[in-house]
Design a protein around this motif. Structure first.
Motif, mmCIF file in Angstrom:
data_model
loop_
_atom_site.group_PDB
_atom_site.id
_atom_site.type_symbol
_atom_site.label_atom_id
_atom_site.label_comp_id
_atom_site.label_asym_id
_atom_site.label_seq_id
_atom_site.Cartn_x
_atom_site.Cartn_y
_atom_site.Cartn_z
ATOM 1 N N ALA B 85 1.149 2.912 8.262
ATOM 2 C CA ALA B 85 -0.100 2.563 8.935
ATOM 3 C C ALA B 85 -1.073 3.722 8.763
ATOM 4 C CB ALA B 85 0.153 2.303 10.411
ATOM 5 N N PRO B 86 -2.230 3.507 8.140
ATOM 6 C CA PRO B 86 -3.176 4.603 7.910
ATOM 7 C C PRO B 86 -3.541 5.326 9.197
ATOM 8 C CG PRO B 86 -3.863 2.670 6.701
ATOM 9 C CD PRO B 86 -2.719 2.249 7.586
ATOM 10 N N PHE B 94 -2.509 12.560 2.495
ATOM 11 C CA PHE B 94 -1.278 13.321 2.354
ATOM 12 C C PHE B 94 -0.064 12.408 2.160
ATOM 13 C CE2 PHE B 94 2.348 15.594 3.891
ATOM 14 C CZ PHE B 94 2.171 16.835 3.323
ATOM 15 N N ILE B 95 -0.006 11.333 2.926
ATOM 16 C CA ILE B 95 1.121 10.412 2.804
ATOM 17 C C ILE B 95 1.166 9.815 1.398
ATOM 18 C CG2 ILE B 95 2.005 8.158 3.552
ATOM 19 C CD1 ILE B 95 1.279 8.864 6.385
ATOM 20 N N ARG B 124 -9.826 5.593 -3.613
ATOM 21 C CA ARG B 124 -9.591 7.026 -3.363
ATOM 22 C C ARG B 124 -8.103 7.319 -3.228
ATOM 23 N NH1 ARG B 124 -10.558 9.002 1.178
ATOM 24 N NH2 ARG B 124 -9.978 11.041 0.413
ATOM 25 N N LEU B 125 -7.393 6.444 -2.516
ATOM 26 C CA LEU B 125 -5.960 6.668 -2.341
ATOM 27 C C LEU B 125 -5.231 6.567 -3.688
ATOM 28 C CD1 LEU B 125 -5.241 4.784 1.004
ATOM 29 C CD2 LEU B 125 -5.635 7.220 0.631
ATOM 30 N N GLN B 126 -5.661 5.606 -4.509
ATOM 31 C CA GLN B 126 -5.040 5.476 -5.835
ATOM 32 C C GLN B 126 -5.282 6.739 -6.663
ATOM 33 O OE1 GLN B 126 -3.163 2.509 -7.082
ATOM 34 N NE2 GLN B 126 -2.534 4.336 -8.186
ATOM 35 N N ARG B 227 5.293 13.551 13.276
ATOM 36 C CA ARG B 227 4.048 12.896 12.883
ATOM 37 C C ARG B 227 4.358 11.938 11.742
ATOM 38 N NH1 ARG B 227 -0.949 15.765 14.383
ATOM 39 N NH2 ARG B 227 -0.422 17.816 15.172
ATOM 40 N N ALA B 228 3.462 10.968 11.535
ATOM 41 C CA ALA B 228 3.726 9.944 10.518
ATOM 42 C C ALA B 228 3.870 10.558 9.124
ATOM 43 C CB ALA B 228 2.607 8.907 10.525
ATOM 44 N N ASP B 229 3.075 11.570 8.818
ATOM 45 C CA ASP B 229 3.171 12.145 7.466
ATOM 46 C C ASP B 229 4.486 12.899 7.271
ATOM 47 O OD1 ASP B 229 2.300 14.071 9.256
ATOM 48 O OD2 ASP B 229 0.741 14.889 7.970
#
Lengths: 246, 246
Positions: B85-86, B94-95, B124-126, B227-229
């Motif tokens: 989940a972003p 980072f993820i 951007r994520l790609q 944390r999620a990351d």
């Protein structure tokens, strides 16, 4: 109901104990988080576990919290050091944050032969460790040491501390932790350290010295080259699962 | 000598193949990295492995590279999806970076009941995934999917894809991966996905639905809340070591 706000304080905690707040803490609790007298805050100091406290006095620049009851006992992490060579600022901050979350007991920045960054702000890094402990629900804050030379650290290496050493030049070591687990208790259960190499890798001299140490255990982190911050989390995961408190 | 610069190109690579550069690539190679005609560059496209190429033509806004020889075969990662989940922008970036480094085959951002961030910039994520692959020496770039609802993803969940699901409400599941490893090959060797919960946790409805899935395997990531990351890297580490290519 337990508090949503967790705060590290450098003050004794216990039944009947009151805790004075400094200006930054008062600003955070009353200015930013808008807590009023009677609101709950969770406190920890790295020594006395986690305590639920109540706001007893609140003003712009100061305040007092009163401990109500202990909500968690002190949980010390395993005796694990994370040793790393500082890299770019954001990634160095990240390594410290992750080491605190993952349960390192002590964080040691070192200068290696190929380290680019020659200075760190120890106080800033320590603040990151505190913030990570506040976030992750921990009751312990790892100490961030001052920067020292890797060679100096190795000169005084404790004889009984095992060293997990991640070298991207090594492969085929995936079973190392299984092997360590099946060894005599002294190796597996004693103090450990994880050393993450710098982005440029270790120098030949450093590699030779590390490989010659009887406490050294080389581990591979897979077929892709990991950045130092990724390697730190991955190595701590392997260690925590095999030998730590996971 | 192999090239120091690695570049992802969306172009076929092979013996005798020439690769035209776009303006950004030409700027990076000739403006930033100061490469001249004859210099070596390592290329990969996610399909043909890694090739050493030579600069054949160089100008400010364009250029041509000529493939010389293959330096690595294509190495596909295991069939592992990372679903998350972003969160805040820097941690979402980072993820994605870490998923590419750690060897996820596909990265799927999902909106959950408690997700705050409702938009992502897929392009951007790609680009972050491409950069991570360039850095980590990989020959494959994971696809970053468009944001979708977790419930929609689960509606069409592939029957044979196992789901490792990290829930901070669960403890005492540390032996899950050992159990999976000793099961019949179909579970261990088939396609997998790792689902990292949002910062606010899963909703009760989501948790119930996930727990009812026959493909779901709950795993704990230790006594501290990650944390999620951090959780993404830790979970991928456990999976890669137990079932993947480490």
């Amino acid at each position: 109901m337990n508090a949503k706000v967790r705060l590290y304080v450098d003050h004794p905690l216990g039944a009947g104990q009151t805790v004075p707040l400094d200006r930054d803490q008062a600003h955070y609790l009353f200015g930013v988080m808008r807590l009023a007298v009677g609101a709950r805050v969770a406190l920890f100091n790295g020594r006395d576990g986690e305590w639920q406290a109540e706001v007893a006095e609140a003003s712009k620049r100061c305040g007092v919290l009163a401990c109500v009851e202990q909500s968690k006992p002190l949980q010390l992490p395993p005796d694990l050091w994370l040793i790393f060579a500082p890299i770019k600022k954001a990634r160095t901050d990240f390594i410290v944050e992750k080491a605190a979350e993952m349960g390192a007991a002590r964080i040691l920045p070192v200068a290696t032969d190929f380290t680019n960054s020659e200075r760190i702000r120890q106080d800033r890094l320590q603040a990151h460790a505190v913030e990570a402990a506040e976030q992750c629900g921990g009751t312990y804050v790892p100490e961030v040491a001052e920067l020292q030379k890797l060679s100096a650290l190795l000169d005084h290496w404790p004889e009984n501390r095992q060293l997990m050493f991640c070298d991207e030049a090594e492969v085929g070591q995936r079973l190392f932790l299984d092997a360590v687990q099946s060894e005599d208790p002294p190796t597996a259960s004693g103090p450990w350290a994880i050393l993450i190499g710098p982005e440029g890798g270790f120098s030949d001299a450093e590699r030779k010295r590390l490989q010659a140490m009887q406490q050294a255990h080389v581990v591979s982190l897979g077929p892709r080259i990991l950045r130092a911050d990724t390697a730190a989390v991955a190595a701590m995961t392997l260690w925590q699962r095999a030998l730590g408190d996971w």
